[in-house]
Structure formats: structure tokens, C-alpha cells
Design an enzyme around this catalytic site. Structure first.
Site, PDB file in Angstrom:
ATOM      1  N   LYS A   1       0.850  -1.194   0.000  1.00 54.03           N
ATOM      2  CA  LYS A   1       0.000   0.000   0.000  1.00 54.03           C
ATOM      3  C   LYS A   1       0.881   1.238   0.000  1.00 54.03           C
ATOM      4  O   LYS A   1       1.852   1.305   0.772  1.00 54.03           O
ATOM      5  CB  LYS A   1      -0.900   0.003   1.237  1.00 54.03           C
ATOM      6  CG  LYS A   1      -1.880  -1.157   1.280  1.00 54.03           C
ATOM      7  CD  LYS A   1      -3.043  -0.942   0.326  1.00 54.03           C
ATOM      8  CE  LYS A   1      -4.006  -2.138   0.350  1.00 54.03           C
ATOM      9  NZ  LYS A   1      -5.177  -1.912  -0.519  1.00 54.03           N
TER      10      LYS A   1
ATOM     11  N   ASP B   1      -0.447  -0.139  -4.527  1.00 56.28           N
ATOM     12  CA  ASP B   1      -1.869   0.207  -4.460  1.00 56.28           C
ATOM     13  C   ASP B   1      -2.045   1.529  -3.711  1.00 56.28           C
ATOM     14  O   ASP B   1      -1.682   1.631  -2.541  1.00 56.28           O
ATOM     15  CB  ASP B   1      -2.614  -0.913  -3.712  1.00 56.28           C
ATOM     16  CG  ASP B   1      -4.125  -0.718  -3.706  1.00 56.28           C
ATOM     17  OD1 ASP B   1      -4.599   0.305  -4.237  1.00 56.28           O
ATOM     18  OD2 ASP B   1      -4.822  -1.594  -3.174  1.00 56.28           O
TER      19      ASP B   1
ATOM     20  N   GLU C   1      -2.122   0.521  -8.599  1.00 58.55           N
ATOM     21  CA  GLU C   1      -3.557   0.247  -8.520  1.00 58.55           C
ATOM     22  C   GLU C   1      -4.293   1.480  -7.996  1.00 58.55           C
ATOM     23  O   GLU C   1      -3.799   2.157  -7.088  1.00 58.55           O
ATOM     24  CB  GLU C   1      -3.747  -0.935  -7.559  1.00 58.55           C
ATOM     25  CG  GLU C   1      -5.178  -1.360  -7.345  1.00 58.55           C
ATOM     26  CD  GLU C   1      -5.249  -2.644  -6.513  1.00 58.55           C
ATOM     27  OE1 GLU C   1      -4.260  -3.404  -6.514  1.00 58.55           O
ATOM     28  OE2 GLU C   1      -6.274  -2.866  -5.857  1.00 58.55           O
TER      29      GLU C   1
ATOM     30  N   GLU D   1     -11.875  -2.463  -8.041  1.00 59.72           N
ATOM     31  CA  GLU D   1     -12.613  -2.840  -6.837  1.00 59.72           C
ATOM     32  C   GLU D   1     -13.721  -1.844  -6.526  1.00 59.72           C
ATOM     33  O   GLU D   1     -14.675  -2.167  -5.829  1.00 59.72           O
ATOM     34  CB  GLU D   1     -11.674  -3.006  -5.640  1.00 59.72           C
ATOM     35  CG  GLU D   1     -11.109  -1.727  -5.089  1.00 59.72           C
ATOM     36  CD  GLU D   1     -10.098  -1.975  -3.968  1.00 59.72           C
ATOM     37  OE1 GLU D   1      -9.072  -2.615  -4.245  1.00 59.72           O
ATOM     38  OE2 GLU D   1     -10.332  -1.529  -2.837  1.00 59.72           O
TER      39      GLU D   1
ATOM     40  N   ASP E   1     -14.671  -7.478  -9.011  1.00 56.35           N
ATOM     41  CA  ASP E   1     -15.018  -7.660  -7.605  1.00 56.35           C
ATOM     42  C   ASP E   1     -16.355  -8.398  -7.551  1.00 56.35           C
ATOM     43  O   ASP E   1     -17.302  -8.031  -8.249  1.00 56.35           O
ATOM     44  CB  ASP E   1     -15.116  -6.293  -6.928  1.00 56.35           C
ATOM     45  CG  ASP E   1     -15.391  -6.399  -5.441  1.00 56.35           C
ATOM     46  OD1 ASP E   1     -14.506  -6.040  -4.654  1.00 56.35           O
ATOM     47  OD2 ASP E   1     -16.509  -6.823  -5.058  1.00 56.35           O
TER      48      ASP E   1
ATOM     49  N   HIS F   1      -9.970  -8.490  -7.552  1.00 57.42           N
ATOM     50  CA  HIS F   1      -9.856  -7.937  -6.211  1.00 57.42           C
ATOM     51  C   HIS F   1     -10.408  -8.952  -5.227  1.00 57.42           C
ATOM     52  O   HIS F   1     -11.449  -9.562  -5.459  1.00 57.42           O
ATOM     53  CB  HIS F   1     -10.662  -6.642  -6.106  1.00 57.42           C
ATOM     54  CG  HIS F   1     -10.778  -6.118  -4.706  1.00 57.42           C
ATOM     55  ND1 HIS F   1     -11.986  -5.993  -4.051  1.00 57.42           N
ATOM     56  CD2 HIS F   1      -9.829  -5.710  -3.835  1.00 57.42           C
ATOM     57  CE1 HIS F   1     -11.769  -5.510  -2.839  1.00 57.42           C
ATOM     58  NE2 HIS F   1     -10.478  -5.326  -2.678  1.00 57.42           N
TER      59      HIS F   1
END
Lengths: 445, 445
Positions: B220, B248, B274, B303, B325, B352
Site C-alpha cells: 500500500k 496500491d 492500482e 474494486e 469484484d 480484487h
């Protein structure tokens, strides 16, 4: 000048049984019961704020539930605290770290944000003793800009550009304000040609509207091509070649179908085709726009365009009549962003209205747009639908096909207490008398 | 083979207090409590269907309310009635003429549709005595196509094209199914590097994951550039140059900022960035993708891509790692549309997962994608997060960094009754012990 603190936020599910007479019927919404999640803010000094978001009946209880979830972020705050960083407060509501998963900034949670923020804006205008449009018109450009969350739109409009637009538009502002107070803002009517109306009713309503000074008319299309041709011919013959005709398909078609269908209605010279396809389809609208341009037909969309990031892309991808909505977007804050972007891209804003309360609300925004942003009336007009105004404390005033600038303080969406009580769903008198109806409608869907 | 009729649909607000340990924390979602609106369908023959949609804690009650509004469209229907025109049933749910105003096909109402439809698919798989992926794999291509609502996507994928893709992919299908049963589907792990984790915890989790055979890792980023550089360097050093690293940002940046920020993380060789910006920003993602392509960095999103029309445009506008998703989109029906579009545009689908139940659900879809649509594993992998699986009756099985194809019948999202009872919000034991927590979190937002 009062600086109230919010001590309570209450929300009510209010529904009007409009489907009984096919008011509001179109190709995708065959039986709407115009409804609202209606918000009342109480403050510690007795001042109130009124706000709403518009819905179509079933599911209003979901929006009510969402407003209740947001209320915890509002109650306890002072108006001063909110408006001194209104952009920050907007983000607090729309980006709360757990709730944002439900959107972000779209659908139920964003409709709920709009209802809450509309009530806060109403409260602010009341605290200042002005109609909302006048609060905006008198506001320092820097403060206008501070109400906007620029996140995700800086590739199209920066804070500096927004400020620059507002500063440039100060020239002639006073004259435009006087003009609006004198003449009002041009409107068009959607009330003559709902899809569920008979030809007889359509003819009669058109004749009445012409008699009342209307020059701009919208007709619903998209269910059946031969019906559309007959209805469009009828209305074009009634209004003559010099009046303006718009068409609205309410998302009925895929891209290729939209181009084919609208091309075969080109004889009737519509200014625009509204919502030809999915409201999310930016590239689809651009393709339709490109194909219809040689026929002189524009594309309009926005009543279900769910946030400023979508509008940004619609503007980046092609020209569009921008139909802002006072409840779909995150209240005045997000609409300010869209007005400024539309001006930068030099396209006309023609607000969506109708439903319940949308005319009352959006007239304020378009007055601000003319006086302080666009400075132009070219190809611009605000939608008008003549239903349910009698339920408001300060209903819109239409004269000669124009919205007359509101004089009452606030954002004009306070409902009469008697109307709220009798239309509460499901316990209001109107619904107790219609108890079997919702079930019947569900089964016949 | 049973042909049950649905007699009841119940929904429960189930929440897990994951924020206590910063599981799931990222640049925009600092304190998620992984939650679900959990649906149980009862039928007249005793067979049940289980479905859910994933949420982040607060606001789950809004989705529950939306599921209740949809229940009326489901209860009373037979499974046969539904699956004989599943595309039509999908549209009945997602385009109900009053409820569609709340979306359409986005936000709360679409999350609720997903929960309901997931339960119907689970019921169908159970009625057929198969795991969901196997139900799909064995299904006639015509029936697959009949589950999809092609409205608004025919400019990108027609019914005929979809059928053609499925028919062509029948070659080698048996071998691919055997391969999946033998090796499983490649996965990557997000569990090592949540934003709220310390460097020590990150190092330890990375070492553990490498020991367990993981070769693909996601980190992240987006809160602080220097922190990001430190964390990315750490993880790249841990995993070495030949393993795969993804980043992400969870929507943290505007377009220009995304390009700048990610460019300065290019040294660490991410396969993709992402959600660099707003999940609605199709044109923004395209601009970022174009700018980062020379650095060898791709863009991934999905997502929070709310429906097939948005995915269609992402595909039309630029290449993208498509992160379907199982709960954001309208269940299997809408995901089938996206898998087929992704194949037509020749881009990889990398689902996701995580949250609660998302791994359990989406593994079925990606198995179907490999066996019956894409036939490729190039640049493809399914997200994995190792939390909360213990609450499911048929939890995912991971071996050597691969999802092992589920053998139990259904769609794998039945929760243990004891877990449901103890995590019901607010009355479950877990929440009774934590009563002060939600208020504390609200105030510190």
C-alpha cells in the site's frame, strides 16, 4: 448575524402518489411516485435549515437510513465551523473512511449527502438573511472557491483557474443581477409531454402552455419509434418552427440504437437529445454526439451524472448540455465545481428540475451561474415541471416562461408541515388511503 | 435435481472489528471494520442459498435496508423461473422503475443487488450439487450468455461475440480444468504490507510469506512519499528482483500527482499501480497509463468500478489490469460480461479480493475465466488476504501461493452460524464488548 450550532438533524420519508396519473412517466420510469428524504436541522438559537433529496418512491427509506448515518458527522458542529472550511466539511461527509466504500460520491450515500448539505446551505442563507442565490452572488470569490473539493478535478480546473473565472465575471455582474430581478431566468417546460399522456392531453397542455408564454418544450421519447414520430410531429406542429423542442430518452438505448433512433426524429428539429444511453457512458455519449452533430442535434445529460468527476470527463470527451441536479450532486458545493468547469469548457448549463423540490432548489444555482460565472443566456434555460409546488413554503414563481428570482430567505425547499405530515410514508393520511397500491405496483412491474 | 421456490430472504449486519489491529488500512481507508450484509435465502424444499456483499463497517445497515427493499422482487420466485431467464431477472432487480433512481447500478443499491444475486447463484450451484465454478464451466455457452444483461455494452461486445468467445475457448478446456484441479490458480498476497503496519511487522510477514511459497506481493502506498520509498525498498530487498511487486494507492491522488508520485517509485519496479486516482476517472486512468507506460508500469483498477458500463469504457480508453469484484458488480451475471469484454480487449483480469468473503467468492470467477474464457495465465493472478476465513463453512485453501479449486458445492460464502451470531451488529457479543468503539472512531476521523 447569528452563529448557530446544529443540535439535531431529523429526516422524513415523504412520498407523493404521482404515479396514479402518470405524471413523470418516461421510457425507463413508468410509474414514479415523486418522493423525498426531507431533512430538518435544528440549532441552538431556534434557526432551522431545510433540505431534501429527490427520489422516485420505493427505496426512499434507504436514503433516509443513509442520512441518519451521516447525521452523526453534522450534529454538534457550529455553522461557523462548517462554512469557514466548507470544502473540508464536504470531504468529511463524502470521504468518511468507512462510509465511502458505499459510494464513493455516488448512489444512495451521495443522495443522502446532498440532502444534508442542502439543509446546511439553507441554514447558512437563513442565518445571513438572504435567498441562497443572493448569498452566493454576494460571496467573495475566494470563499466560493473554498466551498469546493477540487480533489480529482485539478486536471480540468485548478483552484487558481476557478478564482480567475469568478474574478473575470465580476464585470457586468450588477447589470445581470438587475436583469434577473426584472425578467427572471428563461425556462422550458417538460409538463406537456410525459410518455404516459394521451395525444389529447398533450395537445391541450401544449395549447395552454403556448397561451402562458412558453416557447421551449421537452418531449419524452424512446419507448416506440412510431409513437415518438407521431407525438413529436404533433408537438412540433403545435409549437411551430421557431419555438424550441428538446427530446428526452431517459437512458433507453444502446449507442448504435440511439444514433439510429434519433436520426429518424431529426425532421422535428430537436435542440438536444437528452440521456440517449446509460448515464455512466461518457464515451458512448461522445460517440452519439459526434454522429448527431451533422444533423444539428446536441446531446444533454446530467440528472443521473453522479459527481463532478463524471461531469469533468463528459466535458473532456465532448460538448454537452450540462444538466446539473441539485440533489444528485453533493449540493451547492459540488455544483459550483461543475458550473465552473462548464464555463471553462464553454458549454451551456441547463439544469435538471421537476420531481419534488428540484425546481425550488436549482433556480438558485442557475441564477448564480448567469450572474457570476457564465454571464450568458445563449442556448441556456432551466427545466420546469408544474407539479407539487403547492407543498412548499416558498414555491417557485414562473412568469412568461421565466423563473422569477426568489426573494424569500433560504434555499426554498422548506415544505409545509401539513404536507409533510399527510405524505409521510407509510403512516401519512395519503398513504393510509392507498395502502394496497405499492404492492399492486410491485406485482405488475 | 431440485427446483426450489424461494420462500424467505433474510439479511444480517455482520461486522468484524479489524480496525483494532490496522488490518486493511490504506491511504483512504484508515480504520476499516470488515463487514458484510449477509443474505440467507430459504426455499420450500429446505435448500438454502448464502450470499453477501462486503462493506467497511459503518453504513452496513444502509445496505441491509436496500437488501430488504429488493427482497420483495425475489421472494415467491422459483429457481427455475429465475435461471431460465437470468439476464431478465438481473434487469428486474437492477432496473426496477422506482428503485433505479438510487443508482442505477451503482453504490448501495448495486451492492445490495450483488448480495441478493450472490445468494441466488449459491442456491443454484447447491441445487445442481456443484461448486459454482464447476456449474459455470459445465454450462452451455448459450446459457452463460443468457445470464448477461447486454444493455449498454453492445458497442463493445455483442451477444454473438460473447458466444463466439466461449465457443472458441472450448478447445483445451478439459486440460485447463485438470491443471486447475492439480495446481490451483496463481495468487498474490496483500497481507504483508498494509499501510498501518510497522516496518518490523512488514519484514516479518514478508519473510513468512516467502517461506510459504509466495512470489507476488502488493504494498500500500500514497500517504507519504518518503515512507513509501522506504517501505517499497524494504519489500523489494526482501523479495528480490525476480518476484513480482504491485503497488496500491487506493485513490489517493489527482492525475498529475499520480504520475509524479509513481514515477519516483519506479526504481522498485512495480508491475502495476492500482487505483492511482478516483475510481470513476476513466480518462484520468488513461492519461496515467500513457504516462507510466515508458517506465514499464501498468495501471490496475476495479474494486470500486461500479458496473459493466464503466469497465467497458476503461477497456475502450486504455489497457488496464481488470480487477473484478464479486460484490461491487452485480454478482456473477455482471462479472461474466466483464470477463468476456476483457478477453475481447485482450487485457488480463486480476480479481480484487480480501475483505470478508471476497476471496471465497471471486476464486470461482477466475477459475471460470481461465478454463472457459481467457485460457491464459500470463500476467494474471488473484488477490489474496489472509483474514477472516475461519468464519466460513468452506474457507479458501491456499497452497504454494495458489488458490486450490473449491470442491464443496455452492459459492463458498456461507458463514458459520456461530460467527454470524457473535458478530451481528450491534447486538453480537463481539460488539457488546466494544460498545464505545464506534463513537470513538467517529470523533477521531
Amino acid at each position: 448575524k447569528m452563529l448557530p450550532r446544529i443540535v439535531k438533524l431529523a429526516v422524513t420519508d415523504v412520498r407523493f402518489p404521482t404515479s396514479l396519473e402518470q405524471h413523470g412517466s418516461d421510457a425507463m420510469h413508468t410509474d414514479p411516485d415523486y418522493s423525498a428524504a426531507y431533512v430538518v436541522i435544528d440549532t441552538d438559537c431556534g434557526l432551522k435549515g431545510f433540505g431534501l433529496t429527490f427520489t422516485l418512491g420505493k427505496g426512499t427509506e434507504i436514503v433516509v437510513c443513509a442520512v441518519e448515518a451521516l447525521a452523526r458527522l453534522v450534529v454538534g458542529k457550529s455553522l461557523q465551523e462548517i462554512v469557514s472550511d466548507f470544502g473540508g466539511f464536504y470531504r468529511l461527509l463524502t470521504s468518511e473512511s468507512q462510509l465511502r466504500w458505499l459510494g464513493p460520491e455516488k448512489g444512495v450515500i451521495h443522495l443522502a449527502s446532498a440532502a444534508v448539505l442542502n439543509a446546511v446551505w439553507d441554514l447558512w442563507a437563513r442565518a445571513e438573511g438572504k435567498p441562497l442565490w443572493k448569498l452566493l452572488v454576494d460571496m467573495d470569490p475566494k470563499q466560493i472557491v473554498s466551498c469546493i473539493d477540487f480533489r480529482y478535478i485539478t486536471d480540468a480546473l485548478t483552484e487558481e483557474e476557478a478564482l480567475d473565472i469568478l474574478l473575470k465575471a465580476r464585470e457586468g455582474r450588477k447589470q445581470r443581477e438587475d436583469q434577473m430581478l426584472r425578467e427572471g431566468y428563461p425556462a422550458y417546460t417538460t409538463s406537456c409531454a410525459w410518455l404516459g399522456y394521451s395525444d389529447e392531453l398533450l395537445t391541450q397542455l401544449c395549447a395552454d402552455a403556448l397561451g402562458n408564454g412558453w416557447t421551449k418544450f421537452k418531449v419524452k421519447v424512446g419507448a416506440d419509434l412510431e409513437d415518438d414520430r407521431r407525438r413529436c410531429r404533433l408537438i412540433r406542429e403545435m409549437i411551430g418552427p421557431s419555438n424550441t423542442l428538446m427530446m428526452d430518452a431517459n437512458q433507453r438505448w444502446d449507442v448504435a440504437e440511439a444514433i439510429r433512433w434519433v436520426s429518424s426524429l431529426a425532421d422535428f428539429k430537436p435542440l438536444w437529445i437528452e440521456e440517449p444511453t446509460c448515464p455512466d457512458d461518457i464515451l458512448g455519449h461522445a460517440a452519439i454526439s459526434k454522429a448527431l452533430a451533422p444533423l444539428g442535434i446536441g446531446v444533454a445529460s446530467g440528472e443521473q451524472c453522479h459527481n463532478r468527476v463524471m461531469f469533468k470527463q463528459f466535458l473532456q470527451a465532448s460538448a454537452l448540455f450540462v444538466q446539473i441536479d441539485s440533489c444528485r450532486l453533493g449540493s451547492v458545493n459540488e455544483n459550483l465545481a461543475v458550473l465552473l468547469m462548464a464555463h471553462k469548457f464553454q458549454v451551456p448549463v441547463c439544469p435538471h428540475a421537476g420531481g419534488v423540490g428540484l425546481c425550488e432548489l436549482v433556480q438558485h444555482l442557475i441564477l448564480f451561474d448567469y450572474i457570476c460565472v457564465s454571464g450568458s443566456l445563449a442556448n441556456r434555460m432551466c427545466e420546469y415541471v408544474d407539479h407539487l409546488h403547492e407543498h412548499f413554503a416558498s414555491p417557485v414563481v414562473i412568469r412568461n416562461g421565466h423563473y422569477i428570482a426568489p426573494e424569500d430567505i433560504g434555499y426554498s425547499c422548506e415544505m409545509l408541515e401539513s404536507s409533510v405530515q399527510s405524505h409521510r410514508y407509510p403512516e401519512g393520511d395519503v398513504w393510509k388511503a392507498n395502502t394496497s397500491k405499492p404492492e399492486v405496483k410491485m406485482d405488475t412491474f
